[in-house]
Motif scaffolding. Structure first.
Motif, short mmCIF file in Angstrom:
data_model
loop_
_atom_site.label_atom_id
_atom_site.label_comp_id
_atom_site.label_asym_id
_atom_site.label_seq_id
_atom_site.Cartn_x
_atom_site.Cartn_y
_atom_site.Cartn_z
N ASP A 32 -15.33 -38.86 -90.96
CA ASP A 32 -15.66 -37.99 -89.83
C ASP A 32 -16.73 -38.62 -88.93
O ASP A 32 -16.46 -39.61 -88.26
N THR A 35 -17.78 -42.32 -87.80
CA THR A 35 -17.24 -43.11 -86.69
C THR A 35 -18.35 -43.58 -85.75
O THR A 35 -18.23 -44.63 -85.11
N PHE A 52 -13.06 -33.56 -88.56
CA PHE A 52 -13.28 -34.01 -87.18
C PHE A 52 -14.27 -33.12 -86.41
O PHE A 52 -14.23 -33.10 -85.18
N VAL A 55 -16.67 -35.78 -84.74
CA VAL A 55 -16.06 -36.91 -84.05
C VAL A 55 -15.98 -36.60 -82.55
O VAL A 55 -15.54 -35.52 -82.16
N ASP A 59 -13.65 -40.72 -78.35
CA ASP A 59 -13.50 -41.77 -79.35
C ASP A 59 -12.20 -41.59 -80.14
O ASP A 59 -11.50 -42.57 -80.44
N THR A 60 -11.88 -40.34 -80.45
CA THR A 60 -10.65 -40.06 -81.18
C THR A 60 -9.44 -40.57 -80.42
O THR A 60 -8.54 -41.21 -80.98
N SER A 61 -9.43 -40.33 -79.13
CA SER A 61 -8.32 -40.76 -78.29
C SER A 61 -8.19 -42.28 -78.29
O SER A 61 -7.09 -42.82 -78.42
N TYR A 63 -9.28 -44.41 -80.54
CA TYR A 63 -8.88 -44.88 -81.86
C TYR A 63 -7.39 -44.67 -82.08
O TYR A 63 -6.70 -45.52 -82.67
N GLN A 64 -6.87 -43.54 -81.63
CA GLN A 64 -5.44 -43.29 -81.76
C GLN A 64 -4.63 -44.34 -81.01
O GLN A 64 -3.62 -44.85 -81.52
N MET A 70 -5.35 -41.52 -88.47
CA MET A 70 -6.19 -40.33 -88.31
C MET A 70 -5.70 -39.27 -89.29
O MET A 70 -4.53 -38.84 -89.21
N GLN A 72 -6.66 -35.58 -90.46
CA GLN A 72 -7.50 -34.42 -90.19
C GLN A 72 -7.23 -33.30 -91.20
O GLN A 72 -6.08 -32.96 -91.48
#
Length: 216
Positions: A32, A35, A52, A55, A59-61, A63-64, A70, A72
């Protein structure tokens, strides 16, 4: 030996030395909010796991888009994000786990993170919690471990979950010879390593090993 390096959501004021020797074969897991440590160190995780809640969405976007796995979980769950990360490592043939950022911020989380190393589910893993030049590790009986290149540093041996029996040490100022450290006693605190290779053996029980760098 397959290693996993897990970044948790605690404090990381000084990156531990292992950061400079990360291998391409290492499994990098961000638990979580861990990151943020990956981001500050410019390390790309292989997987991000947790609910998450810590997060950053941007940043999540990214990394995807980079192909990071990912995973969750619901906010209301029985495990902490770090425990989920350890379970993930356990299911991916990892033998050695190094956890960064597991200490600080909250006492309850710090204690829970340390005690995860004692959990029977993770008894197959060699788990070390790293905090700058300090580290914590779990030693189960019957077993032994060596501590290399830490001469002059402080070593504390703390029994957890009950008494630790049949302890034999080499390379310490205050040696133990087939002795018992009793649960709740502070006798094993603040020993000193006096050899380039210190050795600790235990017949039965569980010891928390705390190696602390002495300021010079």
């Amino acid at each position: 030996m397959k290693r996993a390096i897990i970044f948790a959501n605690g404090k990381m004021e000084i990156p531990p030395p292992i950061i400079g020797s990360i291998l391409s074969s290492d499994l990098i897991i961000a638990a979580d909010g861990g990151t943020q440590h990956c981001k500050s160190l410019k390390i790309a995780p292989n997987v991000i796991i947790g609910d998450f809640d810590s997060v950053v969405f941007a940043d999540t976007s990214s990394y995807q888009q980079a192909g990071v796995e990912m995973i969750q979980y619901p906010t209301h769950k029985d495990e902490t994000d770090l425990e989920l990360a350890l379970l993930y490592a356990l299911n991916h043939e990892v033998t050695h786990v190094y956890i960064i950022g597991a200490l600080g911020n909250r006492w309850d989380m710090t204690i829970a993170n340390i005690m995860l190393g004692v959990h029977l589910s993770f008894s197959q893993l060699s788990i070390r919690l790293l905090d700058g030049l300090d580290e914590l590790a779990i030693l189960r009986g019957e077993g032994q471990t060596d501590i290399n290149d830490r001469s002059g540093d402080t070593l504390s041996l703390i029994p957890v979950g009950g008494d630790a029996r049949g302890i034999i040490t080499h390379g310490l100022v205050y040696p133990l010879t087939d002795e018992t450290l009793f649960f709740g006693s502070s006798r094993g605190v603040s020993n000193v390593i006096i050899s380039d290779q210190a050795r600790i053996f235990i017949k039965a029980g569980i010891l928390l090993l705390c190696v602390s760098k002495v300021d010079v």
